[in-house]
Design an enzyme around this catalytic site. Structure first.
Site, PDB file in Angstrom:
ATOM      1  N   GLY A  38      -7.270  -6.044   1.283  1.00  0.00           N
ATOM      2  CA  GLY A  38      -7.007  -5.723   2.682  1.00  0.00           C
ATOM      3  C   GLY A  38      -8.210  -6.089   3.546  1.00  0.00           C
ATOM      4  O   GLY A  38      -8.546  -5.380   4.501  1.00  0.00           O
TER       5      GLY A  38
ATOM      6  N   ARG B 172      -8.369  -7.292   8.073  1.00  0.00           N
ATOM      7  CA  ARG B 172      -8.509  -6.583   9.360  1.00  0.00           C
ATOM      8  C   ARG B 172      -9.133  -5.198   9.126  1.00  0.00           C
ATOM      9  O   ARG B 172      -9.311  -4.772   7.978  1.00  0.00           O
ATOM     10  CB  ARG B 172      -7.164  -6.477  10.091  1.00  0.00           C
ATOM     11  CG  ARG B 172      -6.079  -5.761   9.317  1.00  0.00           C
ATOM     12  CD  ARG B 172      -4.733  -5.909  10.048  1.00  0.00           C
ATOM     13  NE  ARG B 172      -3.597  -5.484   9.238  1.00  0.00           N
ATOM     14  CZ  ARG B 172      -3.023  -4.299   9.294  1.00  0.00           C
ATOM     15  NH1 ARG B 172      -3.477  -3.387  10.119  1.00  0.00           N
ATOM     16  NH2 ARG B 172      -1.987  -4.005   8.537  1.00  0.00           N
TER      17      ARG B 172
ATOM     18  N   VAL C 188      -1.297  -5.225  -3.400  1.00  0.00           N
ATOM     19  CA  VAL C 188      -1.733  -4.297  -4.452  1.00  0.00           C
ATOM     20  C   VAL C 188      -0.599  -3.420  -4.995  1.00  0.00           C
ATOM     21  O   VAL C 188      -0.750  -2.796  -6.042  1.00  0.00           O
ATOM     22  CB  VAL C 188      -2.907  -3.391  -3.988  1.00  0.00           C
ATOM     23  CG1 VAL C 188      -4.122  -4.210  -3.598  1.00  0.00           C
ATOM     24  CG2 VAL C 188      -2.496  -2.464  -2.865  1.00  0.00           C
TER      25      VAL C 188
ATOM     26  N   ASN D  20      -9.859  -1.402  -0.793  1.00  0.00           N
ATOM     27  CA  ASN D  20      -9.796  -0.910   0.591  1.00  0.00           C
ATOM     28  C   ASN D  20      -8.358  -0.833   1.114  1.00  0.00           C
ATOM     29  O   ASN D  20      -8.059  -0.011   1.984  1.00  0.00           O
ATOM     30  CB  ASN D  20     -10.626  -1.848   1.474  1.00  0.00           C
ATOM     31  CG  ASN D  20     -10.293  -1.696   2.937  1.00  0.00           C
ATOM     32  OD1 ASN D  20     -10.727  -0.762   3.604  1.00  0.00           O
ATOM     33  ND2 ASN D  20      -9.465  -2.611   3.470  1.00  0.00           N
TER      34      ASN D  20
ATOM     35  N   SER E  87     -10.315   8.929   1.696  1.00  0.00           N
ATOM     36  CA  SER E  87     -10.252   9.567   3.017  1.00  0.00           C
ATOM     37  C   SER E  87     -10.604  11.035   2.879  1.00  0.00           C
ATOM     38  O   SER E  87     -10.315  11.659   1.842  1.00  0.00           O
ATOM     39  CB  SER E  87      -8.821   9.436   3.557  1.00  0.00           C
ATOM     40  OG  SER E  87      -8.655  10.287   4.677  1.00  0.00           O
TER      41      SER E  87
ATOM     42  N   TYR F 122       0.166  10.455   2.511  1.00  0.00           N
ATOM     43  CA  TYR F 122      -1.199   9.916   2.625  1.00  0.00           C
ATOM     44  C   TYR F 122      -2.186  10.827   1.895  1.00  0.00           C
ATOM     45  O   TYR F 122      -2.987  10.367   1.082  1.00  0.00           O
ATOM     46  CB  TYR F 122      -1.571   9.770   4.105  1.00  0.00           C
ATOM     47  CG  TYR F 122      -2.893   9.061   4.324  1.00  0.00           C
ATOM     48  CD1 TYR F 122      -2.994   7.692   4.151  1.00  0.00           C
ATOM     49  CD2 TYR F 122      -4.036   9.770   4.696  1.00  0.00           C
ATOM     50  CE1 TYR F 122      -4.217   7.034   4.351  1.00  0.00           C
ATOM     51  CE2 TYR F 122      -5.248   9.121   4.906  1.00  0.00           C
ATOM     52  CZ  TYR F 122      -5.331   7.752   4.732  1.00  0.00           C
ATOM     53  OH  TYR F 122      -6.527   7.097   4.928  1.00  0.00           O
ATOM     54  N   CYS F 123      -2.105  12.122   2.192  1.00  0.00           N
ATOM     55  CA  CYS F 123      -3.054  13.058   1.577  1.00  0.00           C
ATOM     56  C   CYS F 123      -2.926  13.064   0.054  1.00  0.00           C
ATOM     57  O   CYS F 123      -3.934  13.008  -0.663  1.00  0.00           O
ATOM     58  CB  CYS F 123      -2.823  14.479   2.106  1.00  0.00           C
ATOM     59  SG  CYS F 123      -3.330  14.703   3.810  1.00  0.00           S
TER      60      CYS F 123
ATOM     61  N   LYS G 283      -4.369   9.869  -1.509  1.00  0.00           N
ATOM     62  CA  LYS G 283      -5.839   9.787  -1.503  1.00  0.00           C
ATOM     63  C   LYS G 283      -6.456  10.857  -2.427  1.00  0.00           C
ATOM     64  O   LYS G 283      -7.497  10.628  -3.040  1.00  0.00           O
ATOM     65  CB  LYS G 283      -6.384   9.908  -0.083  1.00  0.00           C
ATOM     66  CG  LYS G 283      -5.988   8.747   0.838  1.00  0.00           C
ATOM     67  CD  LYS G 283      -6.577   7.411   0.424  1.00  0.00           C
ATOM     68  CE  LYS G 283      -6.359   6.335   1.485  1.00  0.00           C
ATOM     69  NZ  LYS G 283      -6.919   5.023   1.085  1.00  0.00           N
TER      70      LYS G 283
HETATM   71  P1  NAP Z   1      -5.632  -1.041   8.745  1.00  0.00           P
HETATM   72  O1  NAP Z   1      -6.348  -1.595   9.904  1.00  0.00           O
HETATM   73  O2  NAP Z   1      -4.224  -0.602   8.891  1.00  0.00           O
HETATM   74  O3  NAP Z   1      -5.754  -2.092   7.557  1.00  0.00           O
HETATM   75  C1  NAP Z   1      -5.124  -1.839   6.326  1.00  0.00           C
HETATM   76  C2  NAP Z   1      -5.362  -3.012   5.420  1.00  0.00           C
HETATM   77  O4  NAP Z   1      -4.713  -2.751   4.169  1.00  0.00           O
HETATM   78  C3  NAP Z   1      -4.785  -4.306   5.970  1.00  0.00           C
HETATM   79  O5  NAP Z   1      -5.631  -5.360   5.629  1.00  0.00           O
HETATM   80  C4  NAP Z   1      -3.461  -4.420   5.218  1.00  0.00           C
HETATM   81  O6  NAP Z   1      -3.007  -5.733   5.050  1.00  0.00           O
HETATM   82  C5  NAP Z   1      -3.888  -3.857   3.868  1.00  0.00           C
HETATM   83  N1  NAP Z   1      -2.736  -3.469   3.058  1.00  0.00           N
HETATM   84  C6  NAP Z   1      -1.790  -2.539   3.322  1.00  0.00           C
HETATM   85  N2  NAP Z   1      -0.900  -2.496   2.316  1.00  0.00           N
HETATM   86  C7  NAP Z   1      -1.295  -3.420   1.405  1.00  0.00           C
HETATM   87  C8  NAP Z   1      -0.801  -3.836   0.147  1.00  0.00           C
HETATM   88  N3  NAP Z   1       0.319  -3.323  -0.394  1.00  0.00           N
HETATM   89  N4  NAP Z   1      -1.464  -4.805  -0.513  1.00  0.00           N
HETATM   90  C9  NAP Z   1      -2.582  -5.346  -0.006  1.00  0.00           C
HETATM   91  N5  NAP Z   1      -3.100  -5.018   1.192  1.00  0.00           N
HETATM   92  C10 NAP Z   1      -2.457  -4.046   1.879  1.00  0.00           C
HETATM   93  O7  NAP Z   1      -6.395   0.232   8.145  1.00  0.00           O
HETATM   94  P2  NAP Z   1      -7.935   0.618   8.059  1.00  0.00           P
HETATM   95  O8  NAP Z   1      -8.138   1.722   8.980  1.00  0.00           O
HETATM   96  O9  NAP Z   1      -8.800  -0.566   8.108  1.00  0.00           O
HETATM   97  O10 NAP Z   1      -7.943   1.246   6.586  1.00  0.00           O
HETATM   98  C11 NAP Z   1      -8.662   0.693   5.495  1.00  0.00           C
HETATM   99  C12 NAP Z   1      -8.814   1.788   4.455  1.00  0.00           C
HETATM  100  O11 NAP Z   1      -9.558   2.882   5.020  1.00  0.00           O
HETATM  101  C13 NAP Z   1      -7.501   2.381   3.974  1.00  0.00           C
HETATM  102  O12 NAP Z   1      -7.546   2.618   2.586  1.00  0.00           O
HETATM  103  C14 NAP Z   1      -7.414   3.690   4.733  1.00  0.00           C
HETATM  104  O13 NAP Z   1      -6.612   4.643   4.074  1.00  0.00           O
HETATM  105  C15 NAP Z   1      -8.863   4.089   4.797  1.00  0.00           C
HETATM  106  N6  NAP Z   1      -9.180   5.047   5.851  1.00  0.00           N
HETATM  107  C16 NAP Z   1      -9.038   4.713   7.157  1.00  0.00           C
HETATM  108  C17 NAP Z   1      -9.347   5.644   8.152  1.00  0.00           C
HETATM  109  C18 NAP Z   1      -9.233   5.333   9.623  1.00  0.00           C
HETATM  110  O14 NAP Z   1      -9.473   6.246  10.446  1.00  0.00           O
HETATM  111  N7  NAP Z   1      -8.915   4.136  10.019  1.00  0.00           N
HETATM  112  C19 NAP Z   1      -9.785   6.935   7.798  1.00  0.00           C
HETATM  113  C20 NAP Z   1      -9.924   7.242   6.447  1.00  0.00           C
HETATM  114  C21 NAP Z   1      -9.627   6.288   5.481  1.00  0.00           C
HETATM  115  P3  NAP Z   1      -1.818  -6.361   5.935  1.00  0.00           P
HETATM  116  O15 NAP Z   1      -2.486  -7.044   7.079  1.00  0.00           O
HETATM  117  O16 NAP Z   1      -1.146  -7.276   4.979  1.00  0.00           O
HETATM  118  O17 NAP Z   1      -0.938  -5.224   6.380  1.00  0.00           O
END
Ligand code: NAP
Length: 233
Positions: free
Chosen positions: A13, A16, A61, A87, A141, A156-157, A160
């Site tokens: 991932g 972005r 994944v 990620n 998270s 989600y919870c 994680k």
């Molecule tokens: P995001 O902007 O929505 O990006 C999610 C990424 O995961 C994208 O690159 C997406 O790819 C990829 N993805 C989703 N499903 C996938 C799959 N089946 N196989 C491969 N790639 C996949 O989210 P983010 O905020 O950057 O989150 C990144 C990580 O941080 C996640 O694990 C999230 O749970 C964790 N996190 C985020 C926050 C927050 O506040 N943002 C807080 C705590 C934890 P596509 O472009 O193909 O959809």
């Protein structure tokens, strides 16, 4: 492998959000970076934004065939991997709670956020074992910690929380092979998932992951981190 060889990291991932910031930071630290995204185009576009030293590959994944295809393809070009950043993640809980959520939604979250991580480690283990100091970093998270659980984001919870469990078990299994495995909570980050009200930038969310990949004491394994400090699971 030659200890002078360029360090190499794979970020799922990485196209972005926090994954892109992690990829950018690792590249700046001198790592060769492999960005994976569900679509090859997405991975290629992100890689071209970062410049030289970035490879791109399609990888979903939640799909074992996709993991297998990507691993086979990469193994033609690389023979070691120093860092695996799991990620990729989804947040499918919308207008539901633990009393109304369907089995389908629970399964969807677990497939990507938890089971995908275990499969990634299993499949990329031969490449990780070929590194003298491999590290696996699972982006978790605070909502997966025991005191962060909330009934309005059940899939989600739980995914994680289970991911943190997988971190503990993987760290036990891989300790004898010298592979460190840790979870990181990036905080609430402004991304497509976190939304525009989030206080942290993707770079702030990526900081502890990059630190664990590059500088953290190598003996640290099986822990949960936030802001470069250990927190409770
Ligand atoms: P995001 O902007 O929505 O990006 C999610 C990424 O995961 C994208 O690159 C997406 O790819 C990829 N993805 C989703 N499903 C996938 C799959 N089946 N196989 C491969 N790639 C996949 O989210 P983010 O905020 O950057 O989150 C990144 C990580 O941080 C996640 O694990 C999230 O749970 C964790 N996190 C985020 C926050 C927050 O506040 N943002 C807080 C705590 C934890 P596509 O472009 O193909 O959809």
């Amino acid at each position: 492998m030659d200890s002078q060889q360029t360090k190499r990291a794979l970020v799922t991932g990485g196209n972005r959000g926090i994954g892109f910031a992690i990829s950018k930071g690792l590249l700046a630290a001198g790592y060769e970076v492999i960005i994976t995204a569900r679509s090859l185009e997405g991975a290629q576009q992100a890689a071209s934004k970062l410049g030289d030293g970035v490879m791109s590959i399609a990888l979903d994944v939640s799909d074992d065939d996709s993991i297998e295809t990507a691993a086979k393809k990469l193994t033609q070009d690389i023979d070691y991997l120093d860092v695996l950043v799991n990620n990729a993640g989804i947040y499918p809980d919308k207008n539901i709670d633990v009393l109304t959520i369907s089995r389908d939604v629970l399964e969807t979250a677990l497939q990507t956020n938890t089971l995908g991580v275990i499969q990634m480690v299993q499949r990329f283990l031969p490449l990780l074992e070929a590194s003298p100091e491999a590290r696996v970093i699972n982006v978790s998270s605070g909502m997966g910690s025991l005191n962060g659980l909330t009934n309005t984001a059940p899939s989600y919870c739980l995914s994680k929380l289970a991911l943190n469990g997988a971190t503990i078990m993987l760290s036990q299994s891989l300790q004898s092979k010298g592979i460190a495995v840790n979870s990181v909570g990036p905080g609430w980050v402004k991304t497509d998932m976190g939304g525009s009200s989030a206080p942290r930038t993707p770079e702030q969310g990526a900081d502890t992951v990059i630190w664990l990949a590059t500088e953290a004491p190598y003996k640290e394994t099986g822990k949960f981190w936030r802001d470069r400090a250990i927190i409770s699971f």
